[in-house]
Design a protein around this motif. Structure first.
Motif, PDB file in Angstrom:
ATOM      1  N   LEU A  24       0.830  -1.201   0.000  1.00 25.42           N
ATOM      2  CA  LEU A  24       0.000   0.000   0.000  1.00 25.42           C
ATOM      3  C   LEU A  24       0.868   1.256   0.000  1.00 25.42           C
ATOM      4  O   LEU A  24       0.609   2.210  -0.756  1.00 25.42           O
ATOM      5  CB  LEU A  24      -0.917  -0.013   1.226  1.00 25.42           C
ATOM      6  N   CYS A  25       1.911   1.273   0.828  1.00 26.16           N
ATOM      7  CA  CYS A  25       2.810   2.431   0.873  1.00 26.16           C
ATOM      8  C   CYS A  25       3.571   2.596  -0.444  1.00 26.16           C
ATOM      9  O   CYS A  25       3.810   3.727  -0.899  1.00 26.16           O
ATOM     10  CB  CYS A  25       3.792   2.290   2.037  1.00 26.16           C
ATOM     11  N   LEU A  26       3.949   1.486  -1.064  1.00 19.89           N
ATOM     12  CA  LEU A  26       4.615   1.556  -2.364  1.00 19.89           C
ATOM     13  C   LEU A  26       3.703   2.179  -3.408  1.00 19.89           C
ATOM     14  O   LEU A  26       4.145   2.998  -4.230  1.00 19.89           O
ATOM     15  CB  LEU A  26       5.045   0.154  -2.811  1.00 19.89           C
ATOM     16  N   ALA A  27       2.417   1.803  -3.399  1.00 22.47           N
ATOM     17  CA  ALA A  27       1.471   2.354  -4.368  1.00 22.47           C
ATOM     18  C   ALA A  27       1.322   3.862  -4.181  1.00 22.47           C
ATOM     19  O   ALA A  27       1.339   4.632  -5.159  1.00 22.47           O
ATOM     20  CB  ALA A  27       0.119   1.659  -4.228  1.00 22.47           C
ATOM     21  N   ILE A  28       1.187   4.297  -2.935  1.00 24.62           N
ATOM     22  CA  ILE A  28       1.054   5.730  -2.656  1.00 24.62           C
ATOM     23  C   ILE A  28       2.344   6.465  -3.026  1.00 24.62           C
ATOM     24  O   ILE A  28       2.322   7.544  -3.619  1.00 24.62           O
ATOM     25  CB  ILE A  28       0.695   5.960  -1.181  1.00 24.62           C
ATOM     26  N   GLY A  29       3.495   5.864  -2.674  1.00 27.14           N
ATOM     27  CA  GLY A  29       4.779   6.478  -3.004  1.00 27.14           C
ATOM     28  C   GLY A  29       4.983   6.612  -4.504  1.00 27.14           C
ATOM     29  O   GLY A  29       5.481   7.640  -4.989  1.00 27.14           O
ATOM     30  N   ALA A  30       4.594   5.577  -5.273  1.00 29.64           N
ATOM     31  CA  ALA A  30       4.738   5.633  -6.729  1.00 29.64           C
ATOM     32  C   ALA A  30       3.873   6.739  -7.311  1.00 29.64           C
ATOM     33  O   ALA A  30       4.300   7.476  -8.224  1.00 29.64           O
ATOM     34  CB  ALA A  30       4.361   4.288  -7.336  1.00 29.64           C
ATOM     35  N   LEU A  31       2.658   6.900  -6.783  1.00 29.71           N
ATOM     36  CA  LEU A  31       1.784   7.971  -7.258  1.00 29.71           C
ATOM     37  C   LEU A  31       2.377   9.344  -6.924  1.00 29.71           C
ATOM     38  O   LEU A  31       2.321  10.273  -7.752  1.00 29.71           O
ATOM     39  CB  LEU A  31       0.399   7.820  -6.623  1.00 29.71           C
ATOM     40  N   ALA A  32       2.957   9.471  -5.734  1.00 31.84           N
ATOM     41  CA  ALA A  32       3.573  10.739  -5.338  1.00 31.84           C
ATOM     42  C   ALA A  32       4.743  11.092  -6.259  1.00 31.84           C
ATOM     43  O   ALA A  32       4.894  12.247  -6.684  1.00 31.84           O
ATOM     44  CB  ALA A  32       4.045  10.661  -3.881  1.00 31.84           C
ATOM     45  N   ILE A  33       5.581  10.114  -6.564  1.00 30.98           N
ATOM     46  CA  ILE A  33       6.715  10.355  -7.463  1.00 30.98           C
ATOM     47  C   ILE A  33       6.215  10.751  -8.852  1.00 30.98           C
ATOM     48  O   ILE A  33       6.740  11.668  -9.494  1.00 30.98           O
ATOM     49  CB  ILE A  33       7.611   9.107  -7.537  1.00 30.98           C
ATOM     50  N   GLY A  34       5.150  10.073  -9.319  1.00 32.58           N
ATOM     51  CA  GLY A  34       4.582  10.414 -10.609  1.00 32.58           C
ATOM     52  C   GLY A  34       4.036  11.826 -10.651  1.00 32.58           C
ATOM     53  O   GLY A  34       4.226  12.552 -11.641  1.00 32.58           O
ATOM     54  N   LEU A  35       3.378  12.256  -9.574  1.00 35.26           N
ATOM     55  CA  LEU A  35       2.849  13.613  -9.522  1.00 35.26           C
ATOM     56  C   LEU A  35       3.964  14.657  -9.469  1.00 35.26           C
ATOM     57  O   LEU A  35       3.843  15.734 -10.067  1.00 35.26           O
ATOM     58  CB  LEU A  35       1.937  13.770  -8.297  1.00 35.26           C
ATOM     59  N   GLU A  36       5.051  14.347  -8.771  1.00 31.41           N
ATOM     60  CA  GLU A  36       6.189  15.268  -8.741  1.00 31.41           C
ATOM     61  C   GLU A  36       6.768  15.440 -10.143  1.00 31.41           C
ATOM     62  O   GLU A  36       7.061  16.568 -10.576  1.00 31.41           O
ATOM     63  CB  GLU A  36       7.269  14.754  -7.788  1.00 31.41           C
ATOM     64  N   ARG A  37       6.927  14.341 -10.873  1.00 32.76           N
ATOM     65  CA  ARG A  37       7.476  14.417 -12.223  1.00 32.76           C
ATOM     66  C   ARG A  37       6.513  15.115 -13.173  1.00 32.76           C
ATOM     67  O   ARG A  37       6.941  15.835 -14.088  1.00 32.76           O
ATOM     68  CB  ARG A  37       7.801  13.012 -12.717  1.00 32.76           C
ATOM     69  N   ALA A  38       5.219  14.940 -12.955  1.00 30.14           N
ATOM     70  CA  ALA A  38       4.229  15.616 -13.784  1.00 30.14           C
ATOM     71  C   ALA A  38       4.310  17.133 -13.596  1.00 30.14           C
ATOM     72  O   ALA A  38       4.205  17.898 -14.575  1.00 30.14           O
ATOM     73  CB  ALA A  38       2.827  15.118 -13.444  1.00 30.14           C
ATOM     74  N   GLN A  39       4.522  17.575 -12.349  1.00 26.68           N
ATOM     75  CA  GLN A  39       4.702  19.009 -12.100  1.00 26.68           C
ATOM     76  C   GLN A  39       5.905  19.554 -12.856  1.00 26.68           C
ATOM     77  O   GLN A  39       5.837  20.623 -13.483  1.00 26.68           O
ATOM     78  CB  GLN A  39       4.905  19.261 -10.610  1.00 26.68           C
ATOM     79  N   ALA A  40       7.013  18.806 -12.793  1.00 22.83           N
ATOM     80  CA  ALA A  40       8.233  19.250 -13.462  1.00 22.83           C
ATOM     81  C   ALA A  40       8.021  19.344 -14.973  1.00 22.83           C
ATOM     82  O   ALA A  40       8.521  20.263 -15.628  1.00 22.83           O
ATOM     83  CB  ALA A  40       9.384  18.298 -13.143  1.00 22.83           C
ATOM     84  N   ALA A  41       7.280  18.381 -15.520  1.00 20.35           N
ATOM     85  CA  ALA A  41       7.037  18.389 -16.970  1.00 20.35           C
ATOM     86  C   ALA A  41       6.127  19.532 -17.386  1.00 20.35           C
ATOM     87  O   ALA A  41       6.319  20.138 -18.451  1.00 20.35           O
ATOM     88  CB  ALA A  41       6.433  17.045 -17.393  1.00 20.35           C
ATOM     89  N   LEU A  42       5.142  19.839 -16.543  1.00 19.61           N
ATOM     90  CA  LEU A  42       4.164  20.869 -16.905  1.00 19.61           C
ATOM     91  C   LEU A  42       4.631  22.288 -16.608  1.00 19.61           C
ATOM     92  O   LEU A  42       4.378  23.211 -17.379  1.00 19.61           O
ATOM     93  CB  LEU A  42       2.846  20.607 -16.159  1.00 19.61           C
ATOM     94  N   PHE A  43       5.321  22.458 -15.476  1.00 20.80           N
ATOM     95  CA  PHE A  43       5.661  23.803 -15.008  1.00 20.80           C
ATOM     96  C   PHE A  43       7.163  24.102 -14.996  1.00 20.80           C
ATOM     97  O   PHE A  43       7.561  25.211 -14.672  1.00 20.80           O
ATOM     98  CB  PHE A  43       5.105  24.029 -13.597  1.00 20.80           C
TER      99      PHE A  43
END
Length: 351
Positions: A24-43
């Motif tokens: 469960l923590c891995l799933a949440i952590g993977a989503l968090a990392i994905g959102l961080e990278r999405a911010q970098a790509a967009l902004f």
């Protein structure tokens, strides 16, 4: 009060019992990392790091779904044991030689700012009516290194998950305001040339955010800011030792009333000993340069899992109840830290 084991893993039938919670923590952590990278790509930059996103996502999941009992051992393992391992690995990122590069004056100033921040925040928290444990968590977070300092201090002073989660959330929000505001405000302050990086290193609470705050002022500012911040991070060990001594005195009073005394090894937490040992090995050249980056990566990754686990243990209503006093303490603490840091750089750099 029952005595808690030094290593939680001893009470866990690994891997069967911890696997669901770690997953469960891995799933949440993977989503968090994905959102961080999405911010970098967009902004072009990440406004919220994966560490903070993992905490927020964990809190959000807990608000709508209570983890099943089968997940609890793994969540506890991530929140404590994996975090402690991450703190040990963090020591490999620092060397005494790097600290010397900024000169003894600025080193002494950075140490003084940490001491000031701790004392000032404790006074503010007391006046604001914030509970002592939460006050200490905010003081460590703002004064030293944010999430890592809060989570390193929490087991020493026996803070609960709600206190830790609320402290991290509010401290992170205050830190984000400082990161965004510093590049806008510094040019208006009339500070001496070269002070921008030092000011960022003295006030911003996390290393990646120091880089973000100092970057508009050039490469030299980033270098100085990072080194100054390094000195603040190195205070994590001594501060945790002092907290352990204070906590030991508290427990001794409890023991006099019939509670059990903790083992002597609780006097200085094992992960702080490991942090200092890793730093010493790095300073002595025992850790090759090519290994430092992977160790940093794993320290960050394990901390992300720990933040996700912490979020899963936070009761949102308890966080909201603590809001006003906590917000006041965090805000005034950051203002005081910024003011003291400005005075220091003016004196040291001749402004």
């Amino acid at each position: 009060m029952p005595c808690r084991p030094l290593f939680p893993l001893r009470n866990i039938d690994f891997p069967a019992r911890v696997a669901p919670g770690i997953g469960l923590c891995l799933a949440i952590g993977a989503l968090a990392i994905g959102l961080e990278r999405a911010q970098a790509a967009l902004f072009g930059k990440s406004w919220l790091e994966a560490l903070n996103l993992a905490l927020l996502l964990g809190v959000g999941v807990r608000a709508i779904w209570r983890p099943r009992p089968a997940c609890l051992p793994g969540i506890s393992f991530c929140a404590r044991t994996l975090l402690n391992i991450a703190i040990v690995l963090l020591g490999a990122a620092f060397s005494v030689g790097a600290v010397r590069a900024i000169g003894p004056g600025l080193v002494a100033g950075a140490v003084g700012i940490v001491a000031f921040g701790l004392v000032f925040t404790c006074c503010v928290g007391w006046l604001a009516g914030l509970p002592a444990r939460q006050t200490l968590l905010v003081a460590c977070g703002n004064s030293i290194c944010g999430n890592s300092a809060i989570m390193a201090a929490a087991p020493i002073i026996e803070a609960d998950d709600d206190d830790v989660g609320a402290s991290i959330a509010f401290t992170a929000a205050g830190g984000l305001v400082v990161v965004l505001g510093l590049p806008l405000v510094v040019p208006l302050l009339g500070l001496p040339k070269g002070a921008e990086g030092a000011l960022a290193g003295l006030t911003v609470y996390a290393v990646p955010q120091v880089v973000a705050a100092a970057a508009p002022f050039g490469v030299a500012a980033v270098h100085v800011g990072t080194l100054v911040k390094l000195v603040r991070v190195l205070m994590l060990g001594p501060v945790c030792v002092v907290l352990a001594l204070i906590a030991s005195a508290w427990r001794a009073r409890e023991a006099a009333q019939g509670a059990c005394l903790p083992p002597v090894t609780r006097l200085v937490p094992w992960y702080i000993i490991g942090f200092v040992a890793m730093m010493a090995v790095r300073s002595a050249g025992g850790i090759p340069a090519w290994l430092v980056m992977p160790l940093n990566y794993w320290a960050t990754f394990l901390t992300i899992l720990a933040m996700a686990a912490l979020g899963l243990g936070v009761e949102l209503r308890a966080v909201l109840r603590a809001g006003r006093a906590l917000m006041v303490t965090v805000s005034i603490s950051l203002i005081g830290l910024l003011g003291a840091s400005m005075a220091l750089v003016r004196v040291m750099l001749g402004g």
